[in-house]
Design a protein around this motif. Sequence first.
Motif: not given
Length: 197
Positions: A161, A165, A169, A174, A176-177, A191, A193
């Motif tokens: 994970r 990420f 990045e 950006s 998030y799960v 995720i 994005c």
Amino acid sequence: MAPISYRNAFVSIENDVYEPAEDSFLLADVAIDRISDGMKVLEMGVGSGFVSAVVAANKNVEPTGCDINPDALECAYKNGIQVFRSNLFGGLTKKAYFDVILFNPPYLPTSEEEKLEGWLNYAFDGGVEGRDIIATFFAEVSDYLKPGGSVLLFISSLTGRREVFDIMEREGFSAYVVAETRSFFEKLMVIECKHNC
């Protein structure tokens, strides 16, 4: 193989095409929640067309799918998905802009000895660390997203994970799960994005 029925969709699976499993169901559920009517949707690595078919059965959208596996493309087409053959974005002859790009990539860490024979290997083989295809995808995907568009990416804890990420990045995303569940020896997650334009 008997057709799979899930959330108003009925999908038939052909030989040598990845059979939908927990990863497919999780991505399909998140896609229904995150996709709105009228959006332009691409499913990268469409496989049988299961996720796109579930989206189309529940939203007023007509997803397009692509895959490197010709058997998968035939299967997805039979399941009502418009498809084209492509190795990631290589089959897009011009920039096409999507609101949402769905991707359940080959994410399993795979050594040379673990590779499968035939096209099905492309559904599983993520390279030695499981992130080769993910890294290539994120190096290119921002060119194919509309402003404010998003990627819904499935990964496993086996993929790493934090490392995934880091890839996102580095490419200006950006992330998030938005959903996760446990399955045997791994944690499955989707995720969301967005590119920091």
